[in-house]
Design a protein around this motif. Sequence first.
Motif, PDB file in Angstrom:
ATOM      1  N   SER A  41       1.273 -10.462  -6.263  1.00 46.33           N
ATOM      2  CA  SER A  41       1.479 -11.619  -5.579  1.00 46.33           C
ATOM      3  C   SER A  41       0.954 -12.109  -4.453  1.00 46.33           C
ATOM      4  O   SER A  41       0.270 -12.343  -3.843  1.00 46.33           O
ATOM      5  CB  SER A  41       2.130 -12.730  -6.580  1.00 46.33           C
ATOM      6  OG  SER A  41       3.692 -11.884  -6.164  1.00 46.33           O
ATOM      7  N   SER A  42       1.733 -10.420  -4.133  1.00 45.18           N
ATOM      8  CA  SER A  42       1.846 -10.342  -2.069  1.00 45.18           C
ATOM      9  C   SER A  42       0.498 -10.614  -1.805  1.00 45.18           C
ATOM     10  O   SER A  42      -0.216 -10.968  -0.335  1.00 45.18           O
ATOM     11  CB  SER A  42       2.224  -9.860  -1.725  1.00 45.18           C
ATOM     12  OG  SER A  42       2.024  -8.364  -2.302  1.00 45.18           O
ATOM     13  N   GLY A  43      -0.734  -9.584  -2.768  1.00 45.42           N
ATOM     14  CA  GLY A  43      -2.050  -9.753  -1.979  1.00 45.42           C
ATOM     15  C   GLY A  43      -2.712  -7.777  -2.280  1.00 45.42           C
ATOM     16  O   GLY A  43      -3.386  -7.501  -1.955  1.00 45.42           O
ATOM     17  N   GLU A  44      -1.532  -7.231  -1.531  1.00 42.12           N
ATOM     18  CA  GLU A  44      -2.075  -6.349  -1.223  1.00 42.12           C
ATOM     19  C   GLU A  44      -2.572  -5.379  -2.166  1.00 42.12           C
ATOM     20  O   GLU A  44      -2.762  -5.833  -3.604  1.00 42.12           O
ATOM     21  CB  GLU A  44      -0.929  -5.277  -1.245  1.00 42.12           C
ATOM     22  CG  GLU A  44       0.126  -5.706  -1.887  1.00 42.12           C
ATOM     23  CD  GLU A  44       1.540  -4.504  -1.594  1.00 42.12           C
ATOM     24  OE1 GLU A  44       2.640  -5.439  -1.733  1.00 42.12           O
ATOM     25  OE2 GLU A  44       1.873  -3.740  -1.104  1.00 42.12           O
TER      26      GLU A  44
ATOM     27  N   PHE B  91      -8.630 -15.102   1.234  1.00 42.01           N
ATOM     28  CA  PHE B  91      -7.799 -13.784   1.502  1.00 42.01           C
ATOM     29  C   PHE B  91      -8.938 -12.728   2.133  1.00 42.01           C
ATOM     30  O   PHE B  91      -9.963 -12.312   1.469  1.00 42.01           O
ATOM     31  CB  PHE B  91      -7.416 -13.421   0.823  1.00 42.01           C
ATOM     32  CG  PHE B  91      -6.170 -12.230   0.517  1.00 42.01           C
ATOM     33  CD1 PHE B  91      -6.846 -10.943  -0.175  1.00 42.01           C
ATOM     34  CD2 PHE B  91      -5.163 -13.030   1.463  1.00 42.01           C
ATOM     35  CE1 PHE B  91      -5.291 -10.388   0.146  1.00 42.01           C
ATOM     36  CE2 PHE B  91      -3.847 -11.207   1.772  1.00 42.01           C
ATOM     37  CZ  PHE B  91      -4.181 -11.147   0.926  1.00 42.01           C
ATOM     38  N   GLY B 109      -5.972  -2.393   3.250  1.00 43.89           N
ATOM     39  CA  GLY B 109      -4.356  -3.426   3.887  1.00 43.89           C
ATOM     40  C   GLY B 109      -4.347  -4.035   3.677  1.00 43.89           C
ATOM     41  O   GLY B 109      -4.600  -4.496   2.292  1.00 43.89           O
ATOM     42  N   PRO B 110      -3.092  -4.959   3.902  1.00 43.65           N
ATOM     43  CA  PRO B 110      -2.485  -5.810   2.757  1.00 43.65           C
ATOM     44  C   PRO B 110      -2.886  -6.789   2.895  1.00 43.65           C
ATOM     45  O   PRO B 110      -3.112  -8.029   2.350  1.00 43.65           O
ATOM     46  CB  PRO B 110      -1.181  -6.083   3.598  1.00 43.65           C
ATOM     47  CG  PRO B 110      -1.046  -5.536   5.625  1.00 43.65           C
ATOM     48  CD  PRO B 110      -2.578  -4.412   5.737  1.00 43.65           C
ATOM     49  N   ARG B 113      -5.108 -14.077   4.822  1.00 46.66           N
ATOM     50  CA  ARG B 113      -5.089 -14.768   4.963  1.00 46.66           C
ATOM     51  C   ARG B 113      -5.311 -16.082   5.420  1.00 46.66           C
ATOM     52  O   ARG B 113      -4.911 -16.343   6.567  1.00 46.66           O
ATOM     53  CB  ARG B 113      -3.813 -15.887   4.197  1.00 46.66           C
ATOM     54  CG  ARG B 113      -3.832 -16.984   2.606  1.00 46.66           C
ATOM     55  CD  ARG B 113      -3.212 -17.285   1.842  1.00 46.66           C
ATOM     56  NE  ARG B 113      -3.024 -16.420   1.389  1.00 46.66           N
ATOM     57  CZ  ARG B 113      -3.859 -15.553  -0.536  1.00 46.66           C
ATOM     58  NH1 ARG B 113      -4.296 -16.213  -0.465  1.00 46.66           N
ATOM     59  NH2 ARG B 113      -2.812 -14.690  -1.122  1.00 46.66           N
TER      60      ARG B 113
END
Lengths: 120, 117
Positions: A41-44, B91, B109-110, B113
């Motif tokens: 869920s953090s997106g990484e 995102f 990369g992370p 948003r």
Amino acid sequence: AQKITQTQPGMFVQEKEAVTLDCTYDTSDQSYGLFWYKQPSSGEMIFLIYQGSYDEQNATEGRYSLNFQKARKSANLVISASQLGDSAMYFCAMREAPVLNTGTASKLTFGTGTRLQVML
Amino acid sequence: GAVVSQHPSRVICKSGTSVKIECRSLDFQATTMFWYRQFPKQSLMLMATSNEGSKATYEQGVEKDKFLINHASLTLSTLTVTSAHPEDSSFYICSASHLAGPPYEQYFGPGTRLTVT
């Protein structure tokens, strides 16, 4: 054109059980690479496992293994002994053959993903 | 090794303004950087590919004048969303690659948003 298909929008698995996430692909290239990524869920985007089109052995990385069936153009991910922390989105991706002598790395094409939920 | 950072991680901007997102390879030289966009509950869609010192190659349907990409050095690429609108809220993820790396050569990369109000 390359295409990646993930037909399972969502999957449930009991903790400690194994689960298979499906991925089929379509390409006219002879040389290609297949990847699985995990996206919490953090997106990484977390790299899990890679299979080259010429690799004869199925790739394995710890609890992850890739069931590569070249003739069927499938590259399913198997997660053994599921853990609660495995709950996430999982994406299958394919890298096309690199363009020679251009110094450009080849791009990835992603499937639509499968949301895995691990239950107690 | 092979760490890629993005800055900022989150940004909120007003409609009509521009916002810049940075992507840095921290411990390797990235010959190629990729920019992806991911809408909620959807997959990653490649926006453009950039090589250091040359113009970016945009995917079909991506407006190059709206999404400006600069890859001025081997460790830094920037994506500028110009005149942002609410539909640009998404995102944004970059990845970096170097040809000397292993087959799993894209390091992500992370993500950033972006919310446009």
